[in-house]
Design a protein around this motif. Structure first.
Motif, short mmCIF file in Angstrom:
data_model
loop_
_atom_site.label_atom_id
_atom_site.label_comp_id
_atom_site.label_asym_id
_atom_site.label_seq_id
_atom_site.Cartn_x
_atom_site.Cartn_y
_atom_site.Cartn_z
N PRO A 1 1.00 -1.03 -0.34
CA PRO A 1 -0.16 0.45 0.19
C PRO A 1 0.62 1.62 0.07
N SER A 2 2.09 0.97 0.45
CA SER A 2 3.08 2.63 0.30
C SER A 2 3.32 2.85 -0.62
N VAL A 3 3.64 1.89 -2.27
CA VAL A 3 3.66 2.04 -2.99
C VAL A 3 2.96 2.32 -4.38
N ILE A 4 3.19 4.26 -4.41
CA ILE A 4 1.96 4.75 -5.90
C ILE A 4 2.82 4.25 -7.46
N TRP A 5 1.50 3.91 -8.22
CA TRP A 5 2.01 3.59 -9.29
C TRP A 5 1.29 4.43 -10.21
N THR A 6 0.11 4.47 -10.05
CA THR A 6 -0.60 5.68 -11.42
C THR A 6 -1.91 7.07 -10.44
N LYS A 7 -1.54 7.27 -11.61
CA LYS A 7 -2.30 9.25 -10.65
C LYS A 7 -3.54 8.43 -10.59
N ASN A 8 -3.85 7.66 -11.23
CA ASN A 8 -6.13 7.39 -10.47
C ASN A 8 -5.58 6.31 -9.39
N ASN A 9 -4.95 6.72 -8.76
CA ASN A 9 -4.78 5.81 -7.80
C ASN A 9 -3.57 6.33 -6.67
N PRO A 10 -3.88 7.70 -6.66
CA PRO A 10 -2.84 8.89 -5.77
C PRO A 10 -2.71 8.15 -4.24
N THR A 11 -3.58 7.52 -3.43
CA THR A 11 -3.16 7.07 -2.37
C THR A 11 -3.78 5.80 -2.00
N PRO A 12 -3.25 4.37 -2.41
CA PRO A 12 -3.71 3.73 -1.78
C PRO A 12 -3.53 3.00 -0.58
N TRP A 13 -2.35 3.88 0.35
CA TRP A 13 -2.97 3.43 2.01
C TRP A 13 -4.35 3.88 2.62
N ASN A 14 -5.01 4.93 1.73
CA ASN A 14 -6.44 4.95 2.78
C ASN A 14 -7.38 3.91 2.29
N THR A 15 -6.80 2.79 1.33
CA THR A 15 -8.80 1.69 0.62
C THR A 15 -8.06 1.06 1.87
N ILE A 16 -7.40 0.85 3.21
CA ILE A 16 -7.11 0.34 4.13
C ILE A 16 -8.40 0.40 4.89
N GLN A 17 -8.90 -0.89 5.31
CA GLN A 17 -9.85 -0.71 6.34
C GLN A 17 -9.74 -1.51 7.77
N PRO A 18 -10.18 -0.69 8.84
CA PRO A 18 -9.24 -0.72 10.18
C PRO A 18 -8.84 -2.50 10.66
N ASP A 19 -9.91 -3.44 10.71
CA ASP A 19 -9.89 -4.72 10.30
C ASP A 19 -9.08 -5.67 9.75
N GLN A 20 -7.88 -4.46 8.09
CA GLN A 20 -7.10 -5.54 7.79
C GLN A 20 -6.05 -5.45 8.02
N GLY A 21 -4.67 -6.41 7.55
CA GLY A 21 -3.57 -6.35 7.98
C GLY A 21 -3.16 -6.81 7.33
N THR A 22 -1.91 -5.91 6.53
CA THR A 22 -1.15 -5.65 5.85
C THR A 22 0.41 -6.31 5.79
N LYS A 23 1.14 -7.13 6.51
CA LYS A 23 2.39 -7.38 7.54
C LYS A 23 1.75 -8.93 7.03
N ILE A 24 2.73 -9.63 7.34
CA ILE A 24 2.36 -11.08 6.29
C ILE A 24 2.60 -11.69 7.80
N MET A 25 3.55 -11.23 9.01
CA MET A 25 3.31 -12.09 10.26
C MET A 25 2.90 -10.56 11.55
N ALA A 26 1.78 -10.65 12.18
CA ALA A 26 1.48 -9.60 13.37
C ALA A 26 2.06 -10.31 14.96
N VAL A 27 2.38 -9.33 15.40
CA VAL A 27 2.58 -10.82 16.77
C VAL A 27 1.77 -9.30 17.41
#
Lengths: 85, 94
Positions: free
Chosen positions: B55-81
């Protein structure tokens, strides 16, 4: 230290966990809250109460030098993100 | 006339043990190295792909903030302690 809220005038609190920024590097969290506050002000006006959560968030997260730099950039019109709602 | 000889040469190269190309260039002793290098290449490309679609990488102009699509119950990590995320985030648009 600060006791329960009823015995002291001050309530100490900080920003809650934000799933968009789960790692130690909170730079983007700071920037996002700063831009969100000014977009909120532009959309709803300065007296809209829910905008203050963004203001509290960026004041907690951002180093003060950054806040003053962002404020200067806003005044000069060189702020790197759009502040339009 | 040339066609049957070409077919015979191609048939010879498809039997790996007798073919001189394989005899010269494929060392049975080096199979562990091939396995390790293969694993490294697969792992590196998998991780680079993971980073690129994060989510921290911006590729195209029509998706300028990919991190804003993360919902409060979604994780992005491989493993969360010490944290429980019910769902994991995936990138919806480039």
């Amino acid at each position: 230290m600060s006791e329960a809220a009823d015995s002291s005038k001050y309530v100490l609190e900080t920003v809650g966990f934000d799933a968009r920024f789960p790692n130690t590097n909170q730079t983007r969290n700071c920037f996002q809250n700063y831009t969100d506050y000014f977009k909120c002000i532009a959309a709803k006006g300065e007296d809209f109460a829910p905008c203050t959560q963004f203001k509290k968030a960026y004041n907690s997260l951002c180093p003060n030098e950054w806040i003053s730099r962002f404020d200067e950039q806003r005044e000069n019109g060189t702020f790197p993100a759009s502040l339009e709602p | 006339m040339p066609f049957p000889t070409v077919v015979r040469r191609m048939a010879a190269s498809s039997s790996p043990r007798k073919n001189s190309l394989m005899k010269n260039w494929f060392a049975v002793e080096a199979i562990p190295i091939y396995v390790i290098i293969g694993g490294v290449l697969v792992g590196a490309t998998w991780y680079m792909g993971r980073l690129a679609t994060g989510p921290s990488v911006i590729w195209t102009k029509n998706n300028p903030t990919p991190w804003n699509t993360i919902q409060p119950d979604q994780g992005t990590k491989i493993m969360a302690v010490n944290q429980k995320f019910e769902k994991s985030w995936s990138r919806d648009k480039l």
